[in-house]
Scaffold this active site. Structure first.
Site, mmCIF file in Angstrom:
data_model
loop_
_atom_site.group_PDB
_atom_site.id
_atom_site.type_symbol
_atom_site.label_atom_id
_atom_site.label_comp_id
_atom_site.label_asym_id
_atom_site.label_seq_id
_atom_site.Cartn_x
_atom_site.Cartn_y
_atom_site.Cartn_z
ATOM 1 N N ARG A 64 42.626 34.090 43.252
ATOM 2 C CA ARG A 64 41.476 34.922 42.859
ATOM 3 C C ARG A 64 41.892 36.374 42.656
ATOM 4 O O ARG A 64 41.197 37.296 43.044
ATOM 5 C CB ARG A 64 40.383 34.830 43.920
ATOM 6 C CG ARG A 64 39.842 33.413 44.075
ATOM 7 C CD ARG A 64 38.775 33.308 45.133
ATOM 8 N NE ARG A 64 39.317 33.516 46.470
ATOM 9 C CZ ARG A 64 38.746 33.085 47.589
ATOM 10 N NH1 ARG A 64 37.613 32.414 47.530
ATOM 11 N NH2 ARG A 64 39.291 33.312 48.757
ATOM 12 N N CYS A 65 43.014 36.556 42.019
ATOM 13 C CA CYS A 65 43.605 37.881 41.823
ATOM 14 C C CYS A 65 43.498 38.273 40.351
ATOM 15 O O CYS A 65 43.437 37.410 39.471
ATOM 16 C CB CYS A 65 45.079 37.835 42.257
ATOM 17 S SG CYS A 65 46.004 39.360 42.013
ATOM 18 N N GLY A 66 43.506 39.559 40.095
ATOM 19 C CA GLY A 66 43.520 40.020 38.709
ATOM 20 C C GLY A 66 44.784 39.608 37.966
ATOM 21 O O GLY A 66 44.817 39.653 36.733
ATOM 22 N N THR A 68 46.181 36.541 38.466
ATOM 23 C CA THR A 68 46.287 35.078 38.523
ATOM 24 C C THR A 68 46.642 34.483 37.162
ATOM 25 O O THR A 68 47.271 33.421 37.096
ATOM 26 C CB THR A 68 44.980 34.474 39.072
ATOM 27 O OG1 THR A 68 44.761 34.997 40.378
ATOM 28 C CG2 THR A 68 45.036 32.963 39.160
#
Length: 198
Positions: A64-66, A68
Site C-alpha cells: 500500500r505504498c506510493g 508499489t
C-alpha cells in the site's frame, strides 16, 4: 505450522550455528548473503544459499505504498533476466509507514492478482532498527547506514558469490539503467553472459 516468529528464530539459530562451526566465507564479519535465511511467504525457510551462483536483487516491498507500482518493474526485470540466472527476491515489510497487509496470504494474493508476481518472496520481515532481519543488519554493516533502506522498495544487488555489489534507493526504478547495468555486470561475473536478455 510454524509461526513467523519461530521461523525467524530458526533463521537466527542457523546463522549462529554456521558462525559457531567456522564455515564462513570472507567478508565483513566473515559472512556473505548465503549465510542467511528468510521465512518464505508460504512457510518454511528460504535460505539464500539456495541461490548460490546466481545474482539476487533483494527488495523490501509493501502493498500500500506510493511505490508499489514498482512491482511491475521488478517482474519485468525478472522476466528479462531470469533465464540467465537473475533472482528477484521480494521482502514484504511493514517498517515504513505501516504500508504492508496483515498476513503473508494477503500479500501473496495481492501480488498475484495485481501484478502477476512469480518471483520468490519472503514472509513479512522487519528490515530496519534493532529488530531487523540478520541479512539487513549485515548489509547495513557491509555498505554503511547511508545505503540501508530508508523506505519501501530499496534494492540490494547480491553477487553470485554472496557478496553485496550495490544498493539502489527507493526512487531508482527496477528497470533503470543503473540497475540493469549492474545486473548485466553481475551476470557476466557469474559466467552467465552479457547482452540484453531478449
Amino acid at each position: 505450522m510454524p509461526t513467523r516468529r519461530h521461523l525467524l528464530a530458526l533463521s537466527l539459530a542457523v546463522t549462529a550455528a554456521t558462525a559457531a562451526v567456522g564455515i564462513l566465507p570472507a567478508g565483513a564479519g566473515g559472512f556473505t548473503a548465503h549465510d542467511f535465511a528468510f521465512a518464505g511467504i508460504d512457510g518454511g525457510l528460504l535460505p539464500l544459499k539456495r541461490f548460490a551462483g546466481q545474482p539476487v536483487l533483494v527488495v523490501n516491498t509493501a502493498s500500500r505504498c506510493g511505490f508499489t507500482y514498482q512491482y511491475d518493474g521488478l517482474q519485468a526485470l525478472y522476466d528479462r533476466y531470469r533465464d540467465r540466472g537473475l533472482v528477484v527476491l521480494g521482502v514484504p515489510s511493514d517498517d515504513f509507514g505501516g504500508q504492508e497487509l496483515d498476513t503473508e496470504a494477503e500479500v501473496k494474493e495481492f501480488c498475484a492478482v495485481n501484478f502477476a508476481i512469480d518471483f520468490p518472496m519472503t514472509g513479512i520481515t522487519p528490515v530496519k532498527g534493532s529488530g531487523a532481519h540478520p541479512f539487513y543488519s549485515w548489509a547495513r554493516r557491509e555498505l554503511g547506514p547511508e545505503q540501508a533502506p530508508r523506505w519501501n522498495f530499496h534494492k540490494y544487488l547480491v553477487g553470485a558469490d554472496g557478496r553485496l555489489l550495490a544498493a539502489f534507493p527507493t526512487a531508482t526504478e527496477p528497470t533503470a539503467a543503473a540497475v540493469t547495468e549492474a545486473v548485466e555486470t553481475a551476470l557476466a561475473g557469474a559466467g552467465m553472459g552479457a547482452g540484453d536478455g531478449t
